[in-house]
Scaffold this motif. Structure first.
Motif, PDB file in Angstrom:
ATOM      1  N   LEU A 137       7.617  -0.747 -14.331  1.00 38.49           N
ATOM      2  CA  LEU A 137       7.666   0.163 -13.191  1.00 38.49           C
ATOM      3  C   LEU A 137       8.905   1.051 -13.244  1.00 38.49           C
ATOM      4  O   LEU A 137       9.927   0.680 -13.830  1.00 38.49           O
ATOM      5  N   LYS A 138       8.793   2.188 -12.596  1.00 39.11           N
ATOM      6  CA  LYS A 138       9.896   3.155 -12.557  1.00 39.11           C
ATOM      7  C   LYS A 138       9.893   3.839 -11.206  1.00 39.11           C
ATOM      8  O   LYS A 138       8.840   4.217 -10.691  1.00 39.11           O
ATOM      9  N   GLY A 139      11.093   4.000 -10.613  1.00 38.09           N
ATOM     10  CA  GLY A 139      11.180   4.716  -9.350  1.00 38.09           C
ATOM     11  C   GLY A 139      12.433   4.359  -8.586  1.00 38.09           C
ATOM     12  O   GLY A 139      13.393   3.818  -9.139  1.00 38.09           O
ATOM     13  N   MET A 140      12.414   4.661  -7.291  1.00 43.49           N
ATOM     14  CA  MET A 140      13.545   4.383  -6.412  1.00 43.49           C
ATOM     15  C   MET A 140      13.286   3.131  -5.590  1.00 43.49           C
ATOM     16  O   MET A 140      12.149   2.816  -5.246  1.00 43.49           O
ATOM     17  N   LEU A 141      14.373   2.431  -5.273  1.00 42.51           N
ATOM     18  CA  LEU A 141      14.325   1.356  -4.278  1.00 42.51           C
ATOM     19  C   LEU A 141      15.274   1.728  -3.154  1.00 42.51           C
ATOM     20  O   LEU A 141      16.468   1.942  -3.387  1.00 42.51           O
TER      21      LEU A 141
ATOM     22  N   PRO B 266       5.276   0.119  -4.437  1.00 44.42           N
ATOM     23  CA  PRO B 266       3.996   0.816  -4.310  1.00 44.42           C
ATOM     24  C   PRO B 266       3.362   0.993  -5.691  1.00 44.42           C
ATOM     25  O   PRO B 266       4.054   0.983  -6.716  1.00 44.42           O
ATOM     26  N   GLY B 267       2.059   1.188  -5.716  1.00 47.37           N
ATOM     27  CA  GLY B 267       1.358   1.337  -6.985  1.00 47.37           C
ATOM     28  C   GLY B 267       1.803   2.525  -7.803  1.00 47.37           C
ATOM     29  O   GLY B 267       1.672   2.522  -9.031  1.00 47.37           O
ATOM     30  N   SER B 268       2.335   3.560  -7.147  1.00 49.80           N
ATOM     31  CA  SER B 268       2.755   4.761  -7.874  1.00 49.80           C
ATOM     32  C   SER B 268       3.956   4.511  -8.783  1.00 49.80           C
ATOM     33  O   SER B 268       4.239   5.319  -9.669  1.00 49.80           O
ATOM     34  N   MET B 269       4.664   3.408  -8.596  1.00 47.79           N
ATOM     35  CA  MET B 269       5.790   3.076  -9.470  1.00 47.79           C
ATOM     36  C   MET B 269       5.323   2.442 -10.772  1.00 47.79           C
ATOM     37  O   MET B 269       6.078   2.377 -11.750  1.00 47.79           O
ATOM     38  N   LEU B 270       4.084   1.970 -10.823  1.00 47.65           N
ATOM     39  CA  LEU B 270       3.577   1.243 -11.984  1.00 47.65           C
ATOM     40  C   LEU B 270       3.266   2.195 -13.130  1.00 47.65           C
ATOM     41  O   LEU B 270       2.459   3.106 -12.990  1.00 47.65           O
ATOM     42  N   LYS B 271       3.896   1.971 -14.278  1.00 51.49           N
ATOM     43  CA  LYS B 271       3.691   2.816 -15.452  1.00 51.49           C
ATOM     44  C   LYS B 271       2.925   2.105 -16.560  1.00 51.49           C
ATOM     45  O   LYS B 271       2.232   2.754 -17.346  1.00 51.49           O
ATOM     46  N   VAL B 272       3.061   0.790 -16.640  1.00 52.83           N
ATOM     47  CA  VAL B 272       2.290  -0.018 -17.584  1.00 52.83           C
ATOM     48  C   VAL B 272       1.724  -1.200 -16.803  1.00 52.83           C
ATOM     49  O   VAL B 272       2.487  -1.927 -16.161  1.00 52.83           O
ATOM     50  N   PRO B 273       0.406  -1.415 -16.830  1.00 57.21           N
ATOM     51  CA  PRO B 273      -0.166  -2.557 -16.096  1.00 57.21           C
ATOM     52  C   PRO B 273       0.385  -3.882 -16.615  1.00 57.21           C
ATOM     53  O   PRO B 273       0.913  -3.971 -17.732  1.00 57.21           O
ATOM     54  N   LYS B 274       0.240  -4.924 -15.821  1.00 56.99           N
ATOM     55  CA  LYS B 274       0.731  -6.239 -16.217  1.00 56.99           C
ATOM     56  C   LYS B 274      -0.020  -6.748 -17.440  1.00 56.99           C
ATOM     57  O   LYS B 274      -1.150  -6.335 -17.726  1.00 56.99           O
ATOM     58  N   SER B 275       0.607  -7.660 -18.166  1.00 59.18           N
ATOM     59  CA  SER B 275       0.010  -8.224 -19.368  1.00 59.18           C
ATOM     60  C   SER B 275      -1.269  -8.986 -19.023  1.00 59.18           C
ATOM     61  O   SER B 275      -1.378  -9.600 -17.961  1.00 59.18           O
ATOM     62  N   THR B 276      -2.205  -8.942 -19.943  1.00 57.87           N
ATOM     63  CA  THR B 276      -3.441  -9.700 -19.769  1.00 57.87           C
ATOM     64  C   THR B 276      -3.345 -11.089 -20.401  1.00 57.87           C
ATOM     65  O   THR B 276      -4.313 -11.854 -20.359  1.00 57.87           O
TER      66      THR B 276
ATOM     67  N   VAL C 186       5.572   7.879  -2.341  1.00 52.12           N
ATOM     68  CA  VAL C 186       5.221   7.963  -3.749  1.00 52.12           C
ATOM     69  C   VAL C 186       6.466   7.784  -4.619  1.00 52.12           C
ATOM     70  O   VAL C 186       7.462   8.489  -4.453  1.00 52.12           O
ATOM     71  N   GLY C 187       6.401   6.847  -5.541  1.00 49.06           N
ATOM     72  CA  GLY C 187       7.508   6.605  -6.461  1.00 49.06           C
ATOM     73  C   GLY C 187       8.693   5.901  -5.847  1.00 49.06           C
ATOM     74  O   GLY C 187       9.747   5.782  -6.485  1.00 49.06           O
ATOM     75  N   CYS C 188       8.543   5.418  -4.616  1.00 46.22           N
ATOM     76  CA  CYS C 188       9.674   4.796  -3.917  1.00 46.22           C
ATOM     77  C   CYS C 188       9.261   3.472  -3.300  1.00 46.22           C
ATOM     78  O   CYS C 188       8.305   3.404  -2.532  1.00 46.22           O
ATOM     79  N   GLY C 189       9.992   2.417  -3.652  1.00 43.69           N
ATOM     80  CA  GLY C 189       9.788   1.111  -3.051  1.00 43.69           C
ATOM     81  C   GLY C 189      10.945   0.760  -2.142  1.00 43.69           C
ATOM     82  O   GLY C 189      11.819   1.594  -1.866  1.00 43.69           O
ATOM     83  N   PHE C 190      10.959  -0.480  -1.694  1.00 40.32           N
ATOM     84  CA  PHE C 190      11.978  -0.910  -0.743  1.00 40.32           C
ATOM     85  C   PHE C 190      12.550  -2.267  -1.161  1.00 40.32           C
ATOM     86  O   PHE C 190      11.891  -3.064  -1.816  1.00 40.32           O
ATOM     87  N   ALA C 191      13.782  -2.501  -0.769  1.00 35.73           N
ATOM     88  CA  ALA C 191      14.438  -3.769  -1.065  1.00 35.73           C
ATOM     89  C   ALA C 191      15.216  -4.217   0.165  1.00 35.73           C
ATOM     90  O   ALA C 191      15.759  -3.387   0.905  1.00 35.73           O
ATOM     91  N   PRO C 192      15.284  -5.528   0.394  1.00 36.03           N
ATOM     92  CA  PRO C 192      16.047  -6.028   1.555  1.00 36.03           C
ATOM     93  C   PRO C 192      17.538  -5.793   1.364  1.00 36.03           C
ATOM     94  O   PRO C 192      18.020  -5.679   0.230  1.00 36.03           O
ATOM     95  N   PRO C 193      18.297  -5.726   2.448  1.00 31.21           N
ATOM     96  CA  PRO C 193      19.754  -5.517   2.330  1.00 31.21           C
ATOM     97  C   PRO C 193      20.416  -6.551   1.426  1.00 31.21           C
ATOM     98  O   PRO C 193      21.387  -6.228   0.721  1.00 31.21           O
ATOM     99  N   GLU C 194      19.884  -7.783   1.416  1.00 30.80           N
ATOM    100  CA  GLU C 194      20.474  -8.839   0.591  1.00 30.80           C
ATOM    101  C   GLU C 194      20.401  -8.515  -0.889  1.00 30.80           C
ATOM    102  O   GLU C 194      21.253  -8.939  -1.669  1.00 30.80           O
TER     103      GLU C 194
ATOM    104  N   PRO D  11       0.833  -1.210   0.000  1.00 30.85           N
ATOM    105  CA  PRO D  11       0.000   0.000   0.000  1.00 30.85           C
ATOM    106  C   PRO D  11       0.866   1.257   0.000  1.00 30.85           C
ATOM    107  O   PRO D  11       1.990   1.267   0.503  1.00 30.85           O
ATOM    108  N   GLU D  12       0.319   2.313  -0.564  1.00 36.86           N
ATOM    109  CA  GLU D  12       0.998   3.609  -0.571  1.00 36.86           C
ATOM    110  C   GLU D  12       0.908   4.223   0.827  1.00 36.86           C
ATOM    111  O   GLU D  12      -0.159   4.235   1.444  1.00 36.86           O
ATOM    112  N   ASN D  13       2.057   4.722   1.333  1.00 39.33           N
ATOM    113  CA  ASN D  13       2.051   5.331   2.658  1.00 39.33           C
ATOM    114  C   ASN D  13       3.058   6.476   2.703  1.00 39.33           C
ATOM    115  O   ASN D  13       4.025   6.461   3.452  1.00 39.33           O
ATOM    116  N   GLY D  14       2.836   7.447   1.829  1.00 37.76           N
ATOM    117  CA  GLY D  14       3.733   8.591   1.761  1.00 37.76           C
ATOM    118  C   GLY D  14       5.019   8.329   0.996  1.00 37.76           C
ATOM    119  O   GLY D  14       5.880   9.202   0.933  1.00 37.76           O
TER     120      GLY D  14
END
Length: 197
Positions: free
Chosen positions: A138-142, A154-164, A105-113, A100-103
């Motif tokens: 998708l486009k943005g920061m991790l 987060p959904g804000s990174m999505l620029k093209v929906p997944k293939s149908t 926007v345009g930024c996701g997260f990745a584990p240290p590994e 979920p988006e929680n402030g």
């Protein structure tokens, strides 16, 4: 479309690029040109073949009413990659999850590994482009985040929906555009430390 030696090539998109800088004491002028990107060969005999191919990579049909947006999304494919291990990594859709988006926007997260596996130097964040039929484009920061197991998007990174497409691939290509800290941030850090009392 154009035909070269009997092979049809279809225009993907074109973009304006700066190719040089002329400057004087009083003014600066940037030389620009348009660069066109075509695709062709076996399996791309007609423009409809190209449409079918793109729809297997992502739901481009959902963007059909906004041609400018389609071009800007296709431009993601020619984003420059950082030099670290060629800047392109192959992963699986199971390595990712949407959050979920929680402030953030345009930024996701990745584990240290993630950062220790794919980078040989210390990296805390990366500007990325993600291409996956089963996730979308998708486009943005991790940013590095402890205590998580998957790359979180987060959904804000999505620029093209997944293939149908019913049998779309779960392969993921992750392109790293830039990393942090980088030379510029380190220079600022050194400058601030030099001025610190």
């Amino acid at each position: 479309s154009i035909t070269v030696e009997g092979t049809a090539y279809h225009l993907l998109f074109s973009k304006e690029k700066e190719v040089g800088l002329q400057s004087s004491r009083w003014e600066k002028m940037t030389n620009k040109r348009y660069v066109a990107y075509y695709i062709g060969g076996e399996g791309f005999e007609t423009a409809n073949d190209l449409k079918l191919f793109l729809d297997r990579q992502g739901d481009f049909s959902s963007l059909a009413l906004e041609p400018g947006k389609i071009c800007s999304r296709l431009e993601l494919m020619v984003s420059p990659a950082c030099k670290e291990r060629n800047g392109v990594f192959q992963m699986k859709a199971s390595d990712f999850e949407f959050i979920p988006e929680n402030g953030n926007v345009g930024c996701g997260f990745a584990p240290p590994e993630f950062f220790t596996t794919y980078f040989t130097k210390r990296v805390l964040a990366a500007q990325v482009r993600i291409f996956s039929p089963s996730l979308g484009w998708l486009k943005g920061m991790l940013m590095q985040k402890p205590s998580i197991k998957k790359v979180q998007l987060p959904g804000s990174m999505l620029k093209v929906p997944k293939s149908t497409a019913a049998d779309c691939s779960d392969d993921v290509s992750l392109l790293v555009n830039s990393v942090f800290p980088n030379a510029a941030s380190k220079a600022i850090d050194n400058d601030l430390k030099g001025k610190r009392v």
